[in-house]
Design an enzyme around this catalytic site. Sequence first.
Site, PDB file in Angstrom:
ATOM      1  N   LYS A   1       0.865  -1.187   0.000  1.00 52.71           N
ATOM      2  CA  LYS A   1       0.000   0.000   0.000  1.00 52.71           C
ATOM      3  C   LYS A   1       0.897   1.231   0.000  1.00 52.71           C
ATOM      4  O   LYS A   1       1.940   1.243   0.679  1.00 52.71           O
ATOM      5  CB  LYS A   1      -0.883  -0.043   1.257  1.00 52.71           C
ATOM      6  CG  LYS A   1      -1.893   1.092   1.357  1.00 52.71           C
ATOM      7  CD  LYS A   1      -2.764   0.939   2.612  1.00 52.71           C
ATOM      8  CE  LYS A   1      -3.830   2.020   2.719  1.00 52.71           C
ATOM      9  NZ  LYS A   1      -4.676   1.862   3.933  1.00 52.71           N
TER      10      LYS A   1
ATOM     11  N   SER B   1     -10.003  -0.409   7.169  1.00 48.87           N
ATOM     12  CA  SER B   1      -9.414  -0.309   5.829  1.00 48.87           C
ATOM     13  C   SER B   1      -8.720  -1.541   5.274  1.00 48.87           C
ATOM     14  O   SER B   1      -8.348  -1.551   4.110  1.00 48.87           O
ATOM     15  CB  SER B   1      -8.439   0.854   5.771  1.00 48.87           C
ATOM     16  OG  SER B   1      -9.161   2.051   5.655  1.00 48.87           O
TER      17      SER B   1
ATOM     18  N   SER C   1      -9.702   2.073   2.999  1.00 42.64           N
ATOM     19  CA  SER C   1      -8.783   2.801   2.164  1.00 42.64           C
ATOM     20  C   SER C   1      -7.779   1.930   1.413  1.00 42.64           C
ATOM     21  O   SER C   1      -7.153   2.395   0.468  1.00 42.64           O
ATOM     22  CB  SER C   1      -8.015   3.810   3.017  1.00 42.64           C
ATOM     23  OG  SER C   1      -7.206   3.156   3.980  1.00 42.64           O
TER      24      SER C   1
END
Length: 487
Positions: A79, A178, A154
């Site tokens: 990420k 997330s 997210s």
Amino acid sequence: MTNMHEKSISELAAGLRNGDYSSVELTRAYLARIERLDSGLNSYITVDAERALSQAGAADRMLRDGAASPLAGIPIAHKDIFCTQGVRTSCGSRMLDNFISPYDATVVTRFKEAGAVMLGKTNMDEFAMGSSNETSFYGPVRNPWDRARVPGGSSGGSAAAVAARLCAGATGTDTGGSIRQPAALCGISGLKPTYGRVSRYGMIAFASSLDQAGPMARSAEDAALMLGVMAGFDPRDSTSVHQPVPDYGAGLDGDIGGLRIGLPREFFAEGLDAKVAASIEAAIGEFRKLGAEVVEISLPNNHLSVPAYYVVAPAECSSNLARFDGVRFGHRCQGPKDLEDLYKRSRAEGFGMEVKRRILIGTYALSAGYFDAYYLKAQQIRQLIASDFRRAFEQVDLIAAPATPGMAFAIGEKIDDPVTMYLSDIYTIAVNLAGLPGMSIPVGPANGLPVGLQLIGNYFDEGRLLNAAHRFQQATDWHLAAPADID
Ligand code: GLN
């Protein structure tokens, strides 16, 4: 050799050791898929083919020398919230569009040391604030199961990339859901560990008392292998905990007969989509067949979790994001007239709407005169929520619940209505406020869209979560379902 991308991390690890293919071949295959398919998904912000191939070459040498880690030579993605030395680390924001990190996050270092190959950095909501991946400066990510829908957020880029087989596994972070929410909406297995289990060093901070990194993978078994690499004490993170890391892989096959599973009544009430409810009930039936004992429990303060979170998380973010001032790194406005103008315009230009909204809410909640009414109150509610779980874990070993109230929603559907967007995390946020481990595993698709079952464990009981999830995945094959138009 043609279907390397269909294999799990453990199968790939065996194939690499067998000499069925090299890490360089495997990495090339993934890079080719990204090239061919990611323009329709936007799951990556940065792909670094050259670096990936050189890491793969090094991994092939490690493998020849008998590398021990199951991650050696396995192509993964991080990420874009994790600092990666020499590679842009944007956090999904214009503010860091030009930021090349001078150091690696501890999580990144650990994967490097294990010999994993980094294909690139995945798309995400700006500074991890969002539930749909629509707040990214780099544009929305599309759900591989239906491109008109969101992948969740997210960590939406990581979830979409894993689901579309554009990496073998990916890292994510979870402040209020997330990892679990996008895992649920994309049909993969994602685990948020106990707060303190994985180092936060070099992971760009959103809300420091809630943020935690974890694995996003095709199966519980793969998540276990990744967590084994990520977890453990780090002297560079004062909140990381000195606790031995169990061999998560070795614990996967334990018998779950007699396991006590609690179903929180409040999670099966109003607001839960009927198809999600039906899939969750079917999955609970499987656990019963595996010998688990299912009882109803209560988490009476769960309805306070979203309001408490939306005081604590913005308060911490307003403090953490103060460092982005246009002076040392990140976006700087053109031709500032003075220092104040530099701060104001750099921040006005660098941050998007949602981030600004959070900074304003947080600054307000922390200001003199309001601190007691908001921040202190929210911290008290946090204690109530944690004690609900403490009581529940006196009765049960694990809690099972839906991960999300509905399935993947349409791009654009909730983005202009922050409260509705915030409520999509109603089943995940309490776990962060209490600091507990939680996992989402696929129990769909239903009507062509994935559904996630959430399993919540007691502190540092990730092993038990993974064991229960793995036994379930041995008995069922929901985790093998792949999006139809991704070959
Ligand atoms: N969706 C939640 C938020 O917007 C949680 C995000 C997260 O876990 N990083 O804050």
